[in-house]
Design a protein around this motif. Structure first.
Motif, PDB file in Angstrom:
ATOM      1  N   LYS A   1      11.770 -27.378  60.162  1.00  0.00           N
ATOM      2  CA  LYS A   1      11.509 -27.612  61.571  1.00  0.00           C
ATOM      3  C   LYS A   1      12.608 -26.980  62.422  1.00  0.00           C
ATOM      4  O   LYS A   1      13.791 -27.064  62.095  1.00  0.00           O
ATOM      5  CB  LYS A   1      11.425 -29.109  61.854  1.00  0.00           C
ATOM      6  N   VAL A   2      12.197 -26.369  63.522  1.00  0.00           N
ATOM      7  CA  VAL A   2      13.147 -25.793  64.467  1.00  0.00           C
ATOM      8  C   VAL A   2      13.626 -26.917  65.383  1.00  0.00           C
ATOM      9  O   VAL A   2      12.807 -27.651  65.947  1.00  0.00           O
ATOM     10  CB  VAL A   2      12.491 -24.660  65.277  1.00  0.00           C
ATOM     11  N   PRO A   3      14.932 -27.119  65.552  1.00  0.00           N
ATOM     12  CA  PRO A   3      15.440 -28.237  66.348  1.00  0.00           C
ATOM     13  C   PRO A   3      15.195 -28.048  67.852  1.00  0.00           C
ATOM     14  O   PRO A   3      16.087 -27.649  68.611  1.00  0.00           O
ATOM     15  CB  PRO A   3      16.935 -28.259  66.016  1.00  0.00           C
ATOM     16  N   PHE A   4      13.977 -28.363  68.264  1.00  0.00           N
ATOM     17  CA  PHE A   4      13.604 -28.271  69.665  1.00  0.00           C
ATOM     18  C   PHE A   4      12.798 -29.509  70.021  1.00  0.00           C
ATOM     19  O   PHE A   4      11.684 -29.705  69.514  1.00  0.00           O
ATOM     20  CB  PHE A   4      12.782 -26.999  69.922  1.00  0.00           C
ATOM     21  N   GLY A   5      13.360 -30.362  70.874  1.00  0.00           N
ATOM     22  CA  GLY A   5      12.657 -31.553  71.306  1.00  0.00           C
ATOM     23  C   GLY A   5      12.806 -32.715  70.349  1.00  0.00           C
ATOM     24  O   GLY A   5      13.489 -32.635  69.323  1.00  0.00           O
ATOM     25  N   PHE A   6      12.156 -33.813  70.692  1.00  0.00           N
ATOM     26  CA  PHE A   6      12.182 -35.042  69.888  1.00  0.00           C
ATOM     27  C   PHE A   6      10.885 -35.211  69.104  1.00  0.00           C
ATOM     28  O   PHE A   6      10.902 -35.368  67.890  1.00  0.00           O
ATOM     29  CB  PHE A   6      12.404 -36.256  70.805  1.00  0.00           C
ATOM     30  N   GLU A   7       9.726 -35.175  69.786  1.00  0.00           N
ATOM     31  CA  GLU A   7       8.458 -35.418  69.097  1.00  0.00           C
ATOM     32  C   GLU A   7       8.131 -34.326  68.096  1.00  0.00           C
ATOM     33  O   GLU A   7       7.521 -34.584  67.056  1.00  0.00           O
ATOM     34  CB  GLU A   7       7.316 -35.559  70.104  1.00  0.00           C
ATOM     35  N   ASN A   8       8.540 -33.085  68.371  1.00  0.00           N
ATOM     36  CA  ASN A   8       8.326 -32.018  67.398  1.00  0.00           C
ATOM     37  C   ASN A   8       9.045 -32.307  66.082  1.00  0.00           C
ATOM     38  O   ASN A   8       8.568 -31.961  65.005  1.00  0.00           O
ATOM     39  CB  ASN A   8       8.808 -30.681  67.958  1.00  0.00           C
ATOM     40  N   LEU A   9      10.212 -32.944  66.162  1.00  0.00           N
ATOM     41  CA  LEU A   9      10.995 -33.236  64.970  1.00  0.00           C
ATOM     42  C   LEU A   9      10.568 -34.535  64.305  1.00  0.00           C
ATOM     43  O   LEU A   9      10.804 -34.731  63.112  1.00  0.00           O
ATOM     44  CB  LEU A   9      12.483 -33.309  65.330  1.00  0.00           C
ATOM     45  N   GLN A  10       9.938 -35.415  65.061  1.00  0.00           N
ATOM     46  CA  GLN A  10       9.477 -36.691  64.525  1.00  0.00           C
ATOM     47  C   GLN A  10       8.339 -36.452  63.539  1.00  0.00           C
ATOM     48  O   GLN A  10       7.373 -35.750  63.835  1.00  0.00           O
ATOM     49  CB  GLN A  10       9.020 -37.578  65.675  1.00  0.00           C
ATOM     50  N   SER A  11       8.442 -37.048  62.358  1.00  0.00           N
ATOM     51  CA  SER A  11       7.407 -36.864  61.351  1.00  0.00           C
ATOM     52  C   SER A  11       6.094 -37.472  61.812  1.00  0.00           C
ATOM     53  O   SER A  11       6.068 -38.530  62.448  1.00  0.00           O
ATOM     54  CB  SER A  11       7.841 -37.513  60.038  1.00  0.00           C
ATOM     55  N   SER A  12       4.980 -36.825  61.449  1.00  0.00           N
ATOM     56  CA  SER A  12       3.659 -37.385  61.739  1.00  0.00           C
ATOM     57  C   SER A  12       3.436 -38.685  60.990  1.00  0.00           C
ATOM     58  O   SER A  12       2.545 -39.459  61.343  1.00  0.00           O
ATOM     59  CB  SER A  12       2.566 -36.370  61.367  1.00  0.00           C
ATOM     60  N   GLN A  13       4.232 -38.940  59.964  1.00  0.00           N
ATOM     61  CA  GLN A  13       4.165 -40.205  59.246  1.00  0.00           C
ATOM     62  C   GLN A  13       4.666 -41.352  60.121  1.00  0.00           C
ATOM     63  O   GLN A  13       4.243 -42.491  59.965  1.00  0.00           O
ATOM     64  CB  GLN A  13       5.005 -40.111  57.974  1.00  0.00           C
ATOM     65  N   ASN A  14       5.567 -41.047  61.074  1.00  0.00           N
ATOM     66  CA  ASN A  14       6.171 -42.069  61.925  1.00  0.00           C
ATOM     67  C   ASN A  14       5.612 -42.090  63.341  1.00  0.00           C
ATOM     68  O   ASN A  14       5.700 -43.114  64.018  1.00  0.00           O
ATOM     69  CB  ASN A  14       7.693 -41.859  62.005  1.00  0.00           C
ATOM     70  N   ARG A  15       5.068 -40.970  63.800  1.00  0.00           N
ATOM     71  CA  ARG A  15       4.641 -40.861  65.201  1.00  0.00           C
ATOM     72  C   ARG A  15       3.498 -41.819  65.501  1.00  0.00           C
ATOM     73  O   ARG A  15       2.608 -42.029  64.670  1.00  0.00           O
ATOM     74  CB  ARG A  15       4.229 -39.421  65.489  1.00  0.00           C
ATOM     75  N   LEU A  16       3.475 -42.370  66.723  1.00  0.00           N
ATOM     76  CA  LEU A  16       2.396 -43.266  67.126  1.00  0.00           C
ATOM     77  C   LEU A  16       1.127 -42.494  67.471  1.00  0.00           C
ATOM     78  O   LEU A  16       0.057 -42.756  66.921  1.00  0.00           O
ATOM     79  CB  LEU A  16       2.841 -44.109  68.328  1.00  0.00           C
TER      80      LEU A  16
END
Length: 446
Positions: free
Chosen positions: A178-193
């Motif tokens: 993952k490219v370190p840009f933003g918060f939700e982009n880095l958040q795993s889809s396993q954890n995202r709401l």
């Protein structure tokens, strides 16, 4: 003297003599050979019994060989672990206003007509320390889509972290990640709401990843904090350092570089306690030139204003108030990127302004039913191009999602969401479409 008394005297004398004889014989046997002979006539020499042979020596118990010095490093394969998750969706539940032309090819290919159940993600992560200074992370996805072929295996992550110090505060990450840009982009889809990432930030990086080299730094106690914010169910983004810097191809994941101009990225993010609640603030930016794909339309040909290598640059700010129990999350980015024009310039592709972001409100209920229940509402706005789509169509997205994630057990989650959308279609002629979608997703973690 009478005969009886005489007879008794003789018998007593015989008994006394017999006793004396036995006593002498016993004494002769007990007396060691070295003893002096008794006075008078020595008794016949009695051969001493041969001395008993000493018992054969019992061999000492086998002494175990000295324990081998414990190896500091186990074989690498003993340090490898597996984990993963799978998401199964159904998007055809009744809605207030159904529009089969409302699609989102970047987000969920199961939107639109003639769709049923689908596997959105099927991930298997292979990870572990192969050396005190090297760890690996390999993640294929077995539910990708290529053309009209679904459930295709494709590489998502394949990298190594190389630690420069024993506390593992400084590291280089080399490979596709993952490219370190933003918060939700880095958040795993396993954890995202929310069921899919928002268009405003995710339009920067298809699949959130690219091939490159990234440097991360974070103090060890902050690294522990990043881990806690994920493991505790507070929906953290993971450990991408307090400071992240990197260079990468810029053509997005699983695509070859197409020019000699790599992208550069920088990000800072810091989680801290505000009273009793965790808060994380961040900011970042990237710059590069993107080589886009352009193809003529049936009725016209697209023109590239400055050639195929167009400026691709963005800056972003992020704020996360972790749900304890009320939480808030928001990001906004601005920049320039490849995009079609509007009006008289709709056939001219150039680097154009873009902007957009999202805001999300959430509330975490622990132990009410199952592990946790988190209702949420998220609004998204975006105006700008999608550089990785042919001809970089310009999007106008306004979307509201209401949903709830129910974590029944650690291994099982159920999410239901209702989406009200007004968005540009992913397919030519890129018409604006409005509609509502009701979706449900079952996720199992392993």
């Amino acid at each position: 003297m009478t005969f009886a008394s005489s007879h008794r005297s003789v018998l007593q004398a015989l008994l006394a003599g017999t006793a004396l004889l036995f006593t002498s014989s016993a004494l002769a046997q007990e007396t060691p050979p070295e003893s002096a002979p008794a006075a008078g006539t020595p008794p016949p020499a009695v051969e001493a019994p041969p001395a008993a042979e000493p018992p054969a020596p019992v061999p000492p118990a086998a002494v175990p060989p000295p324990a081998e010095e414990k190896k500091k490093d186990k074989p690498w394969y003993e340090n490898i672990r597996l984990r993963g998750y799978t998401q199964v969706r159904y998007n055809r539940l009744p809605s207030f206003r159904v529009n089969d032309s409302l699609i989102n090819d970047q987000g969920d290919r199961f939107l639109g007509k003639d769709n049923g159940f689908g596997i959105r993600r099927a991930r298997l992560v292979i990870f572990g320390d192969v050396h005190p200074h090297v760890s690996i992370y390999l993640q294929p996805d077995f539910a990708s889509v290529i053309g009209d072929q679904y459930n295709v295996a494709i590489m998502r992550d394949w990298y190594a972290d190389i630690f420069l110090d024993t506390k593992k505060e400084f590291r280089f990450r080399v490979g596709q990640s993952k490219v370190p840009f933003g918060f939700e982009n880095l958040q795993s889809s396993q954890n995202r709401l929310a069921l899919d990432r928002n268009d405003a930030i995710n339009s920067a990086l298809k699949d959130e990843r690219d091939l490159g080299v990234f440097f991360y730094w974070a103090p060890s106690h902050i690294r522990d904090r990043f881990k806690f914010l994920v493991d505790s169910g507070l929906k953290g983004s993971g450990d991408y350092g307090v400071v992240g810097l990197g260079v990468y191809n810029g053509q997005t994941a699983n695509r070859a570089e197409r020019n000699n101009s790599p992208h550069g990225v920088a990000r800072i993010s810091y989680p801290f306690l505000f009273g009793s609640q965790y808060v994380e603030v961040g900011a970042g930016a990237y710059y590069g030139r993107f080589n886009l794909s352009a193809a003529p339309r049936d009725d016209a040909a697209y023109a590239l204003a400055r050639g195929p290598n167009l400026v691709d640059a963005r800056a972003i700010v992020s704020l996360t108030v972790y749900p304890q129990p009320l939480g808030f999350q928001a990001e906004y980015n601005v920049g320039r990127g490849p995009s079609q024009g509007t009006g008289d310039e709709d056939l001219l592709i150039d680097s154009r302004n873009l902007q957009g972001g999202y805001a999300q409100l959430m509330y975490k209920l622990d132990g009410v039913v199952g592990v946790s229940l988190i209702p949420y509402v998220r609004g998204t706005l975006y105006k700008g191009g999608k550089k990785f789509e042919t001809n970089a169509p310009r999007y106008d997205v306004r979307e509201l999602e209401l949903g709830a994630e129910w974590q029944i057990w650690k291994a099982l989650e159920l999410t239901a969401a209702y989406v009200i959308a007004d968005r540009t279609s992913s397919r030519y002629p890129y018409e604006q479409e409005q509609g509502h979608v009701t979706r449900v997703q079952l996720q199992f973690n392993y």
